[in-house]
Design a protein around this motif. Structure first.
Motif, PDB file in Angstrom:
ATOM      1  N   ALA A  62      -7.896  95.937  -5.848  1.00  0.00           N
ATOM      2  CA  ALA A  62      -7.073  95.930  -4.637  1.00  0.00           C
ATOM      3  C   ALA A  62      -7.218  94.606  -3.894  1.00  0.00           C
ATOM      4  O   ALA A  62      -6.231  94.045  -3.389  1.00  0.00           O
ATOM      5  CB  ALA A  62      -7.459  97.096  -3.728  1.00  0.00           C
ATOM      6  N   GLU A  63      -8.436  94.092  -3.858  1.00  0.00           N
ATOM      7  CA  GLU A  63      -8.669  92.812  -3.183  1.00  0.00           C
ATOM      8  C   GLU A  63      -7.952  91.677  -3.910  1.00  0.00           C
ATOM      9  O   GLU A  63      -7.405  90.762  -3.282  1.00  0.00           O
ATOM     10  CB  GLU A  63     -10.172  92.538  -3.114  1.00  0.00           C
ATOM     11  N   LEU A  64      -7.925  91.738  -5.252  1.00  0.00           N
ATOM     12  CA  LEU A  64      -7.228  90.711  -6.024  1.00  0.00           C
ATOM     13  C   LEU A  64      -5.711  90.753  -5.803  1.00  0.00           C
ATOM     14  O   LEU A  64      -5.016  89.765  -6.050  1.00  0.00           O
ATOM     15  CB  LEU A  64      -7.537  90.880  -7.516  1.00  0.00           C
ATOM     16  N   LEU A  65      -5.228  91.893  -5.336  1.00  0.00           N
ATOM     17  CA  LEU A  65      -3.795  92.050  -5.066  1.00  0.00           C
ATOM     18  C   LEU A  65      -3.414  91.617  -3.654  1.00  0.00           C
ATOM     19  O   LEU A  65      -2.250  91.749  -3.267  1.00  0.00           O
ATOM     20  CB  LEU A  65      -3.376  93.511  -5.268  1.00  0.00           C
ATOM     21  N   SER A  66      -4.363  91.104  -2.887  1.00  0.00           N
ATOM     22  CA  SER A  66      -4.128  90.784  -1.470  1.00  0.00           C
ATOM     23  C   SER A  66      -2.885  89.935  -1.252  1.00  0.00           C
ATOM     24  O   SER A  66      -2.042  90.238  -0.399  1.00  0.00           O
ATOM     25  CB  SER A  66      -5.347  90.085  -0.866  1.00  0.00           C
ATOM     26  N   ASP A  67      -2.758  88.850  -2.018  1.00  0.00           N
ATOM     27  CA  ASP A  67      -1.609  87.951  -1.831  1.00  0.00           C
ATOM     28  C   ASP A  67      -0.302  88.673  -2.116  1.00  0.00           C
ATOM     29  O   ASP A  67       0.689  88.506  -1.376  1.00  0.00           O
ATOM     30  CB  ASP A  67      -1.749  86.733  -2.734  1.00  0.00           C
ATOM     31  N   SER A  68      -0.287  89.476  -3.167  1.00  0.00           N
ATOM     32  CA  SER A  68       0.918  90.227  -3.526  1.00  0.00           C
ATOM     33  C   SER A  68       1.259  91.263  -2.451  1.00  0.00           C
ATOM     34  O   SER A  68       2.432  91.442  -2.101  1.00  0.00           O
ATOM     35  CB  SER A  68       0.715  90.918  -4.872  1.00  0.00           C
ATOM     36  N   LEU A  69       0.242  91.931  -1.939  1.00  0.00           N
ATOM     37  CA  LEU A  69       0.451  92.933  -0.889  1.00  0.00           C
ATOM     38  C   LEU A  69       1.051  92.293   0.362  1.00  0.00           C
ATOM     39  O   LEU A  69       1.999  92.818   0.951  1.00  0.00           O
ATOM     40  CB  LEU A  69      -0.880  93.607  -0.545  1.00  0.00           C
ATOM     41  N   VAL A  70       0.507  91.164   0.766  1.00  0.00           N
ATOM     42  CA  VAL A  70       1.006  90.458   1.952  1.00  0.00           C
ATOM     43  C   VAL A  70       2.441  89.982   1.723  1.00  0.00           C
ATOM     44  O   VAL A  70       3.302  90.111   2.599  1.00  0.00           O
ATOM     45  CB  VAL A  70       0.085  89.271   2.302  1.00  0.00           C
ATOM     46  N   GLN A  71       2.704  89.436   0.539  1.00  0.00           N
ATOM     47  CA  GLN A  71       4.046  88.942   0.231  1.00  0.00           C
ATOM     48  C   GLN A  71       5.084  90.066   0.301  1.00  0.00           C
ATOM     49  O   GLN A  71       6.148  89.909   0.916  1.00  0.00           O
ATOM     50  CB  GLN A  71       4.049  88.305  -1.158  1.00  0.00           C
ATOM     51  N   ASN A  72       4.770  91.197  -0.329  1.00  0.00           N
ATOM     52  CA  ASN A  72       5.700  92.324  -0.289  1.00  0.00           C
ATOM     53  C   ASN A  72       5.888  92.853   1.129  1.00  0.00           C
ATOM     54  O   ASN A  72       6.997  93.167   1.555  1.00  0.00           O
ATOM     55  CB  ASN A  72       5.204  93.456  -1.193  1.00  0.00           C
ATOM     56  N   ARG A  73       4.781  92.936   1.859  1.00  0.00           N
ATOM     57  CA  ARG A  73       4.876  93.431   3.233  1.00  0.00           C
ATOM     58  C   ARG A  73       5.784  92.544   4.081  1.00  0.00           C
ATOM     59  O   ARG A  73       6.611  93.029   4.863  1.00  0.00           O
ATOM     60  CB  ARG A  73       3.467  93.503   3.834  1.00  0.00           C
ATOM     61  N   ARG A  74       5.623  91.239   3.947  1.00  0.00           N
ATOM     62  CA  ARG A  74       6.409  90.311   4.777  1.00  0.00           C
ATOM     63  C   ARG A  74       7.879  90.299   4.377  1.00  0.00           C
ATOM     64  O   ARG A  74       8.764  90.146   5.249  1.00  0.00           O
ATOM     65  CB  ARG A  74       5.800  88.914   4.707  1.00  0.00           C
ATOM     66  N   ARG A  75       8.156  90.450   3.107  1.00  0.00           N
ATOM     67  CA  ARG A  75       9.562  90.537   2.664  1.00  0.00           C
ATOM     68  C   ARG A  75      10.220  91.780   3.259  1.00  0.00           C
ATOM     69  O   ARG A  75      11.364  91.729   3.738  1.00  0.00           O
ATOM     70  CB  ARG A  75       9.631  90.590   1.141  1.00  0.00           C
ATOM     71  N   LEU A  76       9.501  92.892   3.225  1.00  0.00           N
ATOM     72  CA  LEU A  76      10.023  94.132   3.799  1.00  0.00           C
ATOM     73  C   LEU A  76      10.179  94.014   5.314  1.00  0.00           C
ATOM     74  O   LEU A  76      11.158  94.492   5.892  1.00  0.00           O
ATOM     75  CB  LEU A  76       9.083  95.291   3.463  1.00  0.00           C
ATOM     76  N   HIS A  77       9.209  93.365   5.945  1.00  0.00           N
ATOM     77  CA  HIS A  77       9.225  93.231   7.405  1.00  0.00           C
ATOM     78  C   HIS A  77      10.407  92.382   7.871  1.00  0.00           C
ATOM     79  O   HIS A  77      11.075  92.710   8.857  1.00  0.00           O
ATOM     80  CB  HIS A  77       7.912  92.599   7.875  1.00  0.00           C
ATOM     81  N   GLU A  78      10.644  91.309   7.148  1.00  0.00           N
ATOM     82  CA  GLU A  78      11.659  90.337   7.565  1.00  0.00           C
ATOM     83  C   GLU A  78      13.071  90.920   7.548  1.00  0.00           C
ATOM     84  O   GLU A  78      13.910  90.529   8.352  1.00  0.00           O
ATOM     85  CB  GLU A  78      11.587  89.107   6.655  1.00  0.00           C
ATOM     86  N   GLN A  79      13.328  91.850   6.634  1.00  0.00           N
ATOM     87  CA  GLN A  79      14.673  92.431   6.584  1.00  0.00           C
ATOM     88  C   GLN A  79      14.624  93.921   6.940  1.00  0.00           C
ATOM     89  O   GLN A  79      15.182  94.761   6.252  1.00  0.00           O
ATOM     90  CB  GLN A  79      15.316  92.209   5.231  1.00  0.00           C
ATOM     91  N   ALA A  80      13.945  94.217   8.038  1.00  0.00           N
ATOM     92  CA  ALA A  80      13.770  95.602   8.496  1.00  0.00           C
ATOM     93  C   ALA A  80      15.104  96.339   8.572  1.00  0.00           C
ATOM     94  O   ALA A  80      16.077  95.837   9.132  1.00  0.00           O
ATOM     95  CB  ALA A  80      13.091  95.600   9.862  1.00  0.00           C
ATOM     96  N   GLU A  81      15.105  97.563   7.994  1.00  0.00           N
ATOM     97  CA  GLU A  81      16.313  98.396   7.986  1.00  0.00           C
ATOM     98  C   GLU A  81      15.952  99.793   8.498  1.00  0.00           C
ATOM     99  O   GLU A  81      14.804 100.233   8.388  1.00  0.00           O
ATOM    100  CB  GLU A  81      16.895  98.473   6.579  1.00  0.00           C
TER     101      GLU A  81
END
Length: 453
Positions: A62-81
Motif C-alpha cells: 500500500a505504501e508503494l502505491l502512494s504516488d498512484s493513490l495520490v494521482q488518482n485522488r487528484r484526478r477525481l478531485h479536479e473533475q468533481a461530479e
C-alpha cells in the motif's frame, strides 16, 4: 517423569498435582495433555507469524502505491461530479480497473461492480466506495481544486482512490483468495439514492455478498490521521430525510396586508415551532436533529408573496421516532399555517434508514484493524461520541440486507492543520491516509475470507 520411571512401563500415567501460585490452587496436567497444548501453541505461533507476514506485505504494498493513490485522488478531485452525473469519474474508474485486468460491469445509472475471484471457491465479501461530490464551490486554493462549481468536500475521491489501490493488491493475490471480493463503486450517495439504484440492479446478487464494509475519511475532527475506528454493533449513522414545506398565502401590496394572507409570517412561526419537537416531544435518551436549511419567498420588499417554501432535513437513530417526527412535521406545518389563514403542504423526498452494524462482523473487523494498525492506529470505540458527526450514509440500505460494518478513517484534524469540517468549501484531507485506507480495504477482505473459508 518420576511416576513413569517408578512404574517402569515406559508410558505416562495421567495424574493431577495441586500446587500454589500466588496463594491460589492451580491444577497441573501431565504429558499427553501438555503435548496437545504444545501442538496448539505451535499452530497458533505459526498462524501469528503468517498473519504478521501478511500484514507487513499489505502495508508495504500500500505504501508503494502512494504516488498512484495520490494521482488518482487528484484526478477525481479536479473533475468533481455530483449525483448520478458521473461520466468522467466513471471513465477514470473503469480505465483503472481494466489496466489491472479487472472487468468493470455497469450497475444501474453510473454504478460500477467488479469481482476478483480466487481459485478456491468460498464466500463473497463486498468492499464499497462512493464516487460523487457536492454542489459546493471549492475555496481550498489547492492546485488541483475543482473549478466547475462542484467539490469533493466529503472525501469520496479518497474512498474511490483507496478502493482502486486495494483492487490492485487483491488482484495480485487472486490465487490466494479463498472466495470472491466484490467491488462496489457507487454514485449518488450524497442524495441517498445510489445504493438503492445499485441494489435494484443486482449489486447484492450473482453472487450474493456474505459481508460488506465501507470506509469513510474524517477531517476537522479529533481523530489522528491514519487511525481507524470500527463502529460498535448496532446503529452508527442516523436515518435521514429531506422535506419541503410549501406555505400558500395570498399576495398583496406590502402596505395593505389585510387584503392578503401573509405566508412569510406563517412560515416564520412554523420554523420556530418545529424546534419544539426536540425540546418537548423527545425523551432525554432520544436523539434527533431537525434543520431548516432554506427559506424562499418573494422577490420585492414591498410585496407580500403568494407562497414561501421551506426546505429542511431530519436525522434520527430510531425508526419509530423517525416515523413519529415525520408525521408531526406535517401536522405542525398544516396547523400553524391554518391559524394564519394560510395552507401548508409537506412533502418528503429522498432519504435513508439508519445504518446498522452487524455484531459478528464488527468484532472481526475490530480484530483485523488491530492486527494491521496496532493499538496506536486503532481508535477506541469510546471516542466515537467525541467525533461530533451525525452524518447519514446510504450504505444503510446495504446494511439492512447484508451483514455490514462502517469504519471511520482519520484524514486530518485541527492539531495537524486541518481546521474545516466535511462539506465546508475550505475542507482539506490529509493524503497520508490514502495508503492506510487502501491497506484496510485489502487486509479486511483477505482476512475475513480466510477465516470464513
Amino acid at each position: 517423569e518420576t511416576e513413569r520411571k517408578r512404574s517402569g512401563t515406559g508410558a505416562y500415567r495421567i495424574f493431577k498435582a495441586e500446587f500454589l501460585i500466588c496463594g491460589q490452587k492451580r491444577e497441573k496436567t501431565t504429558a499427553p495433555v501438555l503435548k496437545r497444548r504444545q501442538g496448539r501453541f505451535r499452530m497458533q505461533k505459526q498462524d501469528r507469524a503468517a498473519g504478521e507476514a501478511l500484514r507487513d506485505e499489505i502495508l508495504k504494498e500500500a505504501e508503494l502505491l502512494s504516488d498512484s493513490l495520490v494521482q488518482n485522488r487528484r484526478r477525481l478531485h479536479e473533475q468533481a461530479e455530483t449525483g448520478f452525473e458521473l461520466s468522467g469519474t466513471v471513465q477514470i474508474v473503469k480505465n483503472a480497473l481494466e489496466e489491472l485486468g479487472i472487468r468493470p460491469i455497469d450497475c444501474g445509472k453510473n454504478g460500477i461492480v467488479a469481482q476478483i475471484e480466487g481459485k478456491t471457491p468460498g464466500k463473497v465479501f463486498l468492499l464499497r466506495a462512493d464516487m460523487d461530490a457536492l454542489p459546493v464551490g471549492e475555496e481550498t486554493g489547492l492546485p488541483f481544486a475543482a473549478k466547475n462549481g462542484n467539490m469533493h468536500a466529503c472525501g469520496h475521491d479518497l474512498h474511490t482512490a483507496m478502493l482502486l489501490g486495494a483492487a490492485k493488491i487483491l488482484k495480485a493475490r487472486e490465487n490466494q483468495l479463498k472466495g470472491t471480493v466484490k467491488l462496489m463503486f457507487q454514485p449518488a450517495e450524497e442524495i441517498f439514492c445510489g445504493s438503492q439504484e445499485m441494489i435494484a440492479h443486482g449489486v447484492l446478487e450473482n453472487p450474493k455478498p456474505d459481508g460488506a464494509v465501507m470506509l469513510h475519511v474524517m477531517s476537522g475532527i479529533p481523530m489522528k490521521t491514519g487511525s481507524a475506528l470500527v463502529s460498535a454493533p448496532g446503529v452508527s449513522a442516523p436515518g435521514a430525510d429531506y422535506f419541503e414545506i410549501c406555505v400558500q398565502g395570498k399576495g398583496c401590496h406590502g402596505s395593505m396586508p389585510n387584503l392578503g394572507v401573509d405566508p412569510v409570517t406563517a412560515a416564520a412561526h412554523i420554523v420556530i415551532a418545529l424546534q419544539e419537537l426536540q425540546a418537548r416531544e423527545l425523551s432525554l435518551n432520544d436523539r434527533a436533529v431537525l434543520t431548516i436549511g432554506q427559506i424562499h419567498g418573494g422577490s420585492v420588499s414591498n410585496v407580500i408573496p403568494e407562497k414561501v417554501v421551506l426546505s429542511g432535513t431530519l436525522r434520527t437513530y430510531d425508526e419509530t421516532i423517525r416515523a413519529h417526527l415525520k408525521e408531526r412535521i406535517k401536522e405542525i406545518a398544516s396547523g400553524i399555517a391554518g391559524s394564519f389563514r394560510a395552507k401548508a403542504e409537506t412533502t418528503f423526498g429522498t432519504g435513508c434508514p439508519s445504518l446498522f452494524n452487524d455484531k459478528e462482523l464488527c468484532e472481526s473487523a475490530g480484530k483485523y484493524v488491530g492486527e494491521l494498525l496496532g493499538p496506536k492506529g486503532t481508535a477506541a470505540k469510546e471516542e466515537s461520541g467525541k467525533l461530533g458527526s451525525a452524518g447519514s450514509e446510504d450504505f444503510a440500505y446495504i446494511s439492512r440486507q447484508t451483514p455490514s460494518v462502517m469504519i471511520a478513517l482519520g484524514a486530518g484534524n485541527a492539531e495537524e492543520g486541518y481546521l474545516y469540517p466535511q462539506h465546508h468549501p475550505k475542507v482539506q484531507f490529509d493524503e497520508a491516509a490514502l495508503p492506510t485506507g487502501c491497506a484496510l480495504y485489502a487486509y479486511i477482505a483477505l482476512r475475513w475470507l480466510e477465516e470464513h473459508s
